[in-house]
Design an enzyme around this catalytic site. Sequence first.
Site, PDB file in Angstrom:
ATOM      1  N   TYR A 154      31.646  46.075  47.925  1.00 25.27           N
ATOM      2  CA  TYR A 154      30.481  45.151  48.688  1.00 25.27           C
ATOM      3  C   TYR A 154      30.336  45.696  49.587  1.00 25.27           C
ATOM      4  O   TYR A 154      29.530  45.001  50.487  1.00 25.27           O
ATOM      5  CB  TYR A 154      30.824  43.954  48.424  1.00 25.27           C
ATOM      6  CG  TYR A 154      30.934  43.144  46.868  1.00 25.27           C
ATOM      7  CD1 TYR A 154      29.869  43.095  46.034  1.00 25.27           C
ATOM      8  CD2 TYR A 154      32.139  42.906  46.565  1.00 25.27           C
ATOM      9  CE1 TYR A 154      29.975  42.668  44.755  1.00 25.27           C
ATOM     10  CE2 TYR A 154      32.162  42.411  45.110  1.00 25.27           C
ATOM     11  CZ  TYR A 154      31.259  42.306  44.269  1.00 25.27           C
ATOM     12  OH  TYR A 154      31.380  41.908  43.088  1.00 25.27           O
TER      13      TYR A 154
ATOM     14  N   ARG B 184      32.040  34.096  38.589  1.00 23.48           N
ATOM     15  CA  ARG B 184      31.409  34.713  37.527  1.00 23.48           C
ATOM     16  C   ARG B 184      30.844  33.903  36.651  1.00 23.48           C
ATOM     17  O   ARG B 184      30.966  32.718  36.604  1.00 23.48           O
ATOM     18  CB  ARG B 184      32.777  35.338  36.693  1.00 23.48           C
ATOM     19  CG  ARG B 184      33.273  36.473  37.838  1.00 23.48           C
ATOM     20  CD  ARG B 184      34.533  37.101  36.714  1.00 23.48           C
ATOM     21  NE  ARG B 184      35.521  38.016  37.573  1.00 23.48           N
ATOM     22  CZ  ARG B 184      36.744  37.846  38.212  1.00 23.48           C
ATOM     23  NH1 ARG B 184      36.945  36.561  38.240  1.00 23.48           N
ATOM     24  NH2 ARG B 184      37.175  38.461  38.956  1.00 23.48           N
TER      25      ARG B 184
ATOM     26  N   LYS C 113      39.621  36.285  35.140  1.00 23.21           N
ATOM     27  CA  LYS C 113      39.934  37.271  34.189  1.00 23.21           C
ATOM     28  C   LYS C 113      41.364  37.195  34.166  1.00 23.21           C
ATOM     29  O   LYS C 113      42.196  36.978  34.899  1.00 23.21           O
ATOM     30  CB  LYS C 113      39.691  38.820  34.710  1.00 23.21           C
ATOM     31  CG  LYS C 113      38.061  38.677  34.577  1.00 23.21           C
ATOM     32  CD  LYS C 113      37.641  40.384  35.022  1.00 23.21           C
ATOM     33  CE  LYS C 113      36.141  40.736  34.659  1.00 23.21           C
ATOM     34  NZ  LYS C 113      35.801  41.956  35.190  1.00 23.21           N
TER      35      LYS C 113
ATOM     36  N   HIS D  46      39.436  38.757  42.752  1.00 23.88           N
ATOM     37  CA  HIS D  46      39.686  40.038  42.374  1.00 23.88           C
ATOM     38  C   HIS D  46      41.218  40.758  42.720  1.00 23.88           C
ATOM     39  O   HIS D  46      41.986  39.867  43.212  1.00 23.88           O
ATOM     40  CB  HIS D  46      39.032  41.325  43.551  1.00 23.88           C
ATOM     41  CG  HIS D  46      37.772  41.493  43.343  1.00 23.88           C
ATOM     42  ND1 HIS D  46      36.712  41.768  44.184  1.00 23.88           N
ATOM     43  CD2 HIS D  46      36.923  41.177  42.053  1.00 23.88           C
ATOM     44  CE1 HIS D  46      35.469  41.791  43.509  1.00 23.88           C
ATOM     45  NE2 HIS D  46      35.471  41.580  42.368  1.00 23.88           N
TER      46      HIS D  46
ATOM     47  N   ARG E 257      26.705  37.056  42.537  1.00 20.82           N
ATOM     48  CA  ARG E 257      28.177  37.110  43.009  1.00 20.82           C
ATOM     49  C   ARG E 257      27.971  38.195  44.193  1.00 20.82           C
ATOM     50  O   ARG E 257      28.903  38.352  45.203  1.00 20.82           O
ATOM     51  CB  ARG E 257      28.612  37.336  41.972  1.00 20.82           C
ATOM     52  CG  ARG E 257      30.568  37.800  42.004  1.00 20.82           C
ATOM     53  CD  ARG E 257      31.236  38.017  40.762  1.00 20.82           C
ATOM     54  NE  ARG E 257      32.353  38.529  40.878  1.00 20.82           N
ATOM     55  CZ  ARG E 257      33.493  37.928  41.073  1.00 20.82           C
ATOM     56  NH1 ARG E 257      33.537  36.477  41.218  1.00 20.82           N
ATOM     57  NH2 ARG E 257      34.548  38.600  40.975  1.00 20.82           N
TER      58      ARG E 257
ATOM     59  N   HIS F 177      25.160  38.274  38.141  1.00 23.51           N
ATOM     60  CA  HIS F 177      26.231  39.067  38.883  1.00 23.51           C
ATOM     61  C   HIS F 177      25.432  39.490  40.316  1.00 23.51           C
ATOM     62  O   HIS F 177      26.425  39.511  41.228  1.00 23.51           O
ATOM     63  CB  HIS F 177      26.516  40.352  38.095  1.00 23.51           C
ATOM     64  CG  HIS F 177      27.357  41.568  38.812  1.00 23.51           C
ATOM     65  ND1 HIS F 177      28.817  40.950  38.770  1.00 23.51           N
ATOM     66  CD2 HIS F 177      27.515  42.455  39.337  1.00 23.51           C
ATOM     67  CE1 HIS F 177      29.433  41.751  39.479  1.00 23.51           C
ATOM     68  NE2 HIS F 177      28.638  42.882  40.035  1.00 23.51           N
TER      69      HIS F 177
END
Length: 296
Positions: A275, A146, A170, A266, A243, A240
């Site tokens: 995706y 990211r 995250k 994730h 990514r 992004h």
Amino acid sequence: MSLKAFISYLSLEKNYSPHTVKAYRKDIEAFSRYCRDEHQINDIEAIAYTFIRGWVVSLVEKGVANRSINRKIASLKAYYKFLLRVGAVTVNPLAKHKALKTSRKIEVPFSEKEMEEVLLKIPFEDDFEGMRDKLIIELMYTTGMRRAELIALGMNNVDLSKGSLKVLGKRNKERIIPILPSTRKLFLSYFKKRSTLDFIEDAAFVFLSKSGNKIYETLVYRIINKYFSLVSTKVKQSPHILRHTFATHLLNKGADLNSVKELLGHSSLASTQVYTHNSIAELKKIHSSAHPRSKQ
């Protein structure tokens, strides 16, 4: 005071990134201004749902996209849930709110040809900024990290001897990402250029501006947009999308979905599955051209 407590809660207890916390604050402050300017109400803890509906209508009339409005309302909803939890309010005015309908957001990744043109055919300047820009593009494409992870990447989190990076994702979740030999070479070249800077303010961070400070969000965006606008006509050319491109290209080449999930950091497989629509399109193309019956 309640907003300040909410921001602390997001940062310290929920471990949200500074970027996410900033977005929540901006949304709540925007609603506060609306209540003050349109209804002369300073205390948004005491408002009714009708005021929120009025804000939504005003945003629609200004041409704000439904997706953006839903995000703003989600920020407000989280704030009132917090107020309910700490006893500052007795009713959540957004408890029965339904999100506005949105069309499915399809982000088109860069093609393998576009990536090759940027990394192999564009002549990057042989100076600090040129080497930094090329490494940023290479790193985001070959690791899927990211933008926030790239900006926060520390010198002590790069292990070139093992060919890996440690990134903080995250919710402060750490993960190890392998890097390719080509990326390792770029790191070595970049570090040589980095060492020639006259002044370094933020020495702990890998990526710096030419003034020696840690890079920032808009600079990363400008770097990606600058080089990809030379080879691509796609409307969106953002960090992004790199990514997104990383994930799509891996899946197109047969990578396991769960492995891609781990590389992306994730928390659930559902996040990675967005995706797969490009991967399925690629598989259909291969199937159509390779299967004997396709010639019939």
